[in-house]
Design an enzyme around this catalytic site. Structure first.
Site, PDB file in Angstrom:
ATOM      1  N   ASP A 166       0.860  -1.171   0.000  1.00 37.10           N
ATOM      2  CA  ASP A 166       0.000   0.000   0.000  1.00 37.10           C
ATOM      3  C   ASP A 166       0.908   1.235   0.000  1.00 37.10           C
ATOM      4  OD1 ASP A 166      -3.210   0.613   1.596  1.00 37.10           O
ATOM      5  OD2 ASP A 166      -2.115   1.736   0.073  1.00 37.10           O
TER       6      ASP A 166
HETATM    7  C1  GLC Z   1      -4.364   4.140  -0.216  1.00 34.88           C
HETATM    8  C2  GLC Z   1      -5.270   3.013   0.203  1.00 34.88           C
HETATM    9  C3  GLC Z   1      -5.371   1.919  -0.818  1.00 34.88           C
HETATM   10  C4  GLC Z   1      -5.280   2.520  -2.198  1.00 34.88           C
HETATM   11  C5  GLC Z   1      -3.880   3.051  -2.367  1.00 34.88           C
HETATM   12  C6  GLC Z   1      -3.680   3.733  -3.719  1.00 34.88           C
HETATM   13  O1  GLC Z   1      -3.592   4.572   0.871  1.00 34.88           O
HETATM   14  O2  GLC Z   1      -5.019   2.412   1.471  1.00 34.88           O
HETATM   15  O3  GLC Z   1      -6.621   1.244  -0.588  1.00 34.88           O
HETATM   16  O4  GLC Z   1      -5.548   1.532  -3.181  1.00 34.88           O
HETATM   17  O5  GLC Z   1      -3.514   3.957  -1.338  1.00 34.88           O
HETATM   18  O6  GLC Z   1      -4.468   4.877  -3.789  1.00 34.88           O
END
Ligand code: GLC
Length: 748
Positions: A279
């Site tokens: 993430d």
């Molecule tokens: C965010 C979220 C994740 C998302 C990623 C890209 O922090 O936790 O669910 O897909 O970053 O935006």
């Protein structure tokens, strides 16, 4: 209609799901090996890096040309995508295409209900269709990878991300998670409208302590395997192309550094052969976790844990060269990460077909997509109360309708969290739909009363009350603005925001019937408002076509059929509350003495002595699986073909379902199984099947369901997944709280 999803959601070793994960293609594998043999270490590290894409082209192109990046997140223009893709293919040394990722969670241009709302439909076809539409619209903009489905089991409505989840139940989340993967990835991943799915957030993120986002979780392995992992295993078997690690540490180990889960379980036990992305910044955040001493340490741990790609931070780029030099990371581990990434790029057809065909018209907001979104919204709305048959609106008696509340005409907030690529002007609100469809037959008086959900000002109350006094019926649209759910938006108080409760109380004083329609991304604490309302509809965030969907339900063109995918607590203090809890040694009897009935100076241990709250009792406000209809259904004649079975058998049951009312409607029949004794304490019941059954007024259907006994397997005392012999009870009904029951036995 949904059997194909059930098969695809079946677990390892018992059944070959129809949609099993893609086996390795020898031609692709040989191309991968040929590429890897030519790649420099820097080019390999480039594939393992996802850069932020919303930058100027002149900043992006040099990185691409040097092969320093394998993916971008959030490039938002299809011509720009073609331009950087052409640079990758024609100017970089090896011509490896980029994969462009984006959060396409519940629609791209056409917005469907939030996933929690879609889950309330208990309809995998609806969920698959929504994902398919999103894939068609988003792939036209160069997106070939979405960061969805989010299949975190969510039992805590304080957690804002419950809105993105498919609810509290492992089976429902498995079936609907598989449907989303199928919708995103289509029949062939190499089709230009297919986008790679991403199972997130691996793992256990929905159990963030206190419902506070990014917080620690403490899920023991057995509970993890029996409750939190099944949806991830199901989507793996269904061919999900990628995974994303979560922000939380579980029992002290951040998911991005958990080699046991990423290597032993995901790849070793489940055979996952796609790639895993972190993430946003989750790798370097292991320093904040105090799990790594610095970013180099974090890079070493994550790479060796088989986390293939780093989202936006630079620890891999900066430190892998020296870590390889210092022999802290084997080149074989790097090669395996690159192999996984290239495999998905090949499967997507990006090498052969890297560019978007811009000669085709943009497929956004097609009438059939809007119809699909409306259908999804109609099936996601849950009728939770309907006293005196307030609904559907009786057009013979009701001539003047007061439409009140901050969410009656909220084009942005109706859409919910994670909507970045839509045009809110396309939203049709309930006010618009009712005025458009019924404005000529009724006098519609619109007075919001409050400007937005958090509005504390009472200045609009006078006009709202005046509207209510003139009307025969009040439609109150309340709930929460969409920004109050989603990432990092947890709440410690789930009462209605602003002066909404005061407004409902004021409206109640007019003695006009009130229909309370809630738009929210989570269960709210609304016991008092429910008591003051004559009818209650929960619409979640219903998306672009939420208005026409609600108008059709309110005026009886269709009967609501949604069921709750998550338990609604009476009080905040009941959280966490979920239907598939364990019995405990002192289960509540329902006859406990409540707080106001306790005599003065009552002696210790003479009241209660069971698992309940003095002030809230035991039961939730509304249980999982609950939802009313404009008709009534009768379940009858439950039969079990063979009441004594072995683990390789299949349980076949049938029952009669009758629509005993005057309106055509759809019922979600649910099958729950209770394992009466296990090598560990077992949940009081678990959802094992469900199906939507359409019934005309007065119609009776014989319904059949089958359940392979292998699906009763669980991780027991020995931490192995087995079916344990013993006595079982089953219940068929329209919610988790009641139904017709029978028993069966498994002998071995
Ligand atoms: C965010 C979220 C994740 C998302 C990623 C890209 O922090 O936790 O669910 O897909 O970053 O935006």
């Amino acid at each position: 209609m949904t059997i194909k999803y059930f098969l695809a959601a079946l677990f390892i070793g018992f059944f070959n799901p129809i949609f099993s994960q893609q086996s390795k293609d020898p031609i692709i594998e040989s191309k991968i090996e040929a590429l890897i043999s030519k790649m420099t270490l820097d080019e390999k590290i480039g594939q393992m890096y996802q850069a932020v894409g919303n930058k100027k082209i002149e900043q992006l192109l040099p990185m691409v040309e040097k092969g320093e990046v394998g993916s971008f997140i959030n490039v938002e223009d299809n011509q720009l995508v073609n331009q950087i893709q052409r640079t990758a293919l024609e100017k970089s040394r090896l011509g490896i295409p980029l994969i462009i990722g984006r959060d396409v969670i519940h629609g791209y241009n056409t917005i469907f209900p939030i996933p929690l709302g879609q889950a309330a439909s208990f309809n995998p076809s609806i969920v698959e269709r929504g994902a398919r539409v999103a894939a068609i619209e988003s792939s036209y903009n160069g997106i070939r990878w979405t960061f969805a489905p989010m299949i975190d089991i969510s039992r805590d409505p304080r957690w804002g991300r419950i809105a993105e989840s498919l609810g509290e139940d492992p089976y429902l989340s498995s079936v609907l998670g598989v449907a989303m993967v199928k919708g995103f990835q289509g029949k062939k991943m190499s089709d230009p409208t297919s986008i790679a799915a991403c199972a997130k957030h691996f793992f256990g993120y929905g159990a963030s302590e206190g419902g506070k986002d990014y917080n620690s979780t403490n899920i023991p392995e057995r509970l993890l395997r029996n409750v939190y992992l099944p949806p991830f295993e199901a989507v793996t078997k269904a061919g999900a192309a990628t995974f994303m690690t979560s922000f939380n540490d579980n029992d002290g180990i951040p998911a991005s550094g958990n080699k046991f889960m990423l290597s032993n379980v995901l790849r070793g036990e489940w055979g996952f052969d796609g790639f895993v992305v972190s993430d946003w910044g989750a790798i370097t955040q292991m320093v904040n976790h105090r799990f790594c001493k610095d970013e180099k340490d974090a890079a070493e741990i994550s790479v060796n844990a088989a986390l293939d790609m780093e989202m936006v931070t630079l620890s891999y780029k900066k430190y892998i060269p020296e870590l390889v030099q210092e022999k802290k990371i084997d080149m074989a581990v790097i090669d395996e990460a690159v192999r996984n990434i290239l495999r998905i790029k090949f499967r997507l057809g990006l090498f052969e077909n890297p560019y978007i065909d811009l000669t085709k018209p943009r497929p956004s907001y097609k009438p059939e997509f809007l119809a699909d979104a409306q259908n999804a919204a109609e099936q996601s709305v849950v009728l939770l109360k309907n006293s005196n048959n307030t609904l559907p609106i009786d057009t013979r008696k009701i001539k003047k309708i007061a439409i009140i509340g901050p969410l009656a005409n909220a084009k942005h907030d109706q859409l919910g969290t994670w909507v970045m690529d839509c045009d809110k002007s396309r939203t049709i609100t309930p006010l618009m739909a009712i005025q458009e469809q019924f404005g000529k037959d009724f006098e519609i008086i619109y007075e919001p009363g409050l400007k937005f959900s958090r509005d504390k000002s009472l200045e609009g109350f006078k006009a709202a009350n005046a509207a209510a006094k003139k009307a025969d019926l009040i439609l109150y649209f309340g709930g929460e603005e969409s920004i109050l759910t989603g990432e990092a938006h947890s709440l410690a108080n789930l009462n209605l925001q602003g002066a909404q409760s005061e407004l409902i109380t004021a409206l109640k004083k007019t003695n006009k019937p009130i229909v309370f329609i809630v738009m929210a991304g989570r269960p709210l604490i609304i016991e008092n408002e429910t008591k003051q309302s004559d009818a209650l509809l929960y619409a979640w965030n219903p998306g672009t076509m939420g208005g026409p969907a609600l108008a059709n339900i309110l005026f009886g063109k269709i009967s609501p059929s949604g069921k709750l995918p998550v338990t609604f607590p009476k009080m905040l203090g009941q959280i966490p509350v979920h239907y598939n809890h364990n019995m405990t040694g002192r289960p509540a009897s329902g006859k406990e003495t409540m707080i106001d009935a306790i005599p003065l100076e009552t002696r210790t241990l003479t009241v209660g002595c069971t698992s309940y709250y003095l002030d809230a009792g035991f039961d939730p406000l509304f249980p999982f699986g609950f939802g009313l209809s404009y008709t009534n259904f009768k379940y009858d004649k439950l039969t079990i073909e063979k009441p004594t079975l072995v683990s390789t058998d299949t349980l076949y049951i049938s029952f009669e379902l009758s629509n005993i009312g005057k309106l055509d409607a759809t019922e979600v029949a649910q099958l729950y199984v209770s394992d009466l004794v296990g090598s560990i304490a077992r949940p009081v019941k678990e959802l094992k099947r469900f199906d939507r059954i359409d019934l005309k007024a007065g119609e009776t259907k014989k319904v059949k369901m089958s359940l392979p006994i292998c699906e009763l397997a669980f991780y027991g005392m020995d931490m192995k997944r087995n079916v344990e012999a013993g006595d079982f009870q089953l219940m068929i009904g329209g919610s988790s709280e009641s139904g017709i029951k029978s028993n069966f036995k498994v002998t071995q």
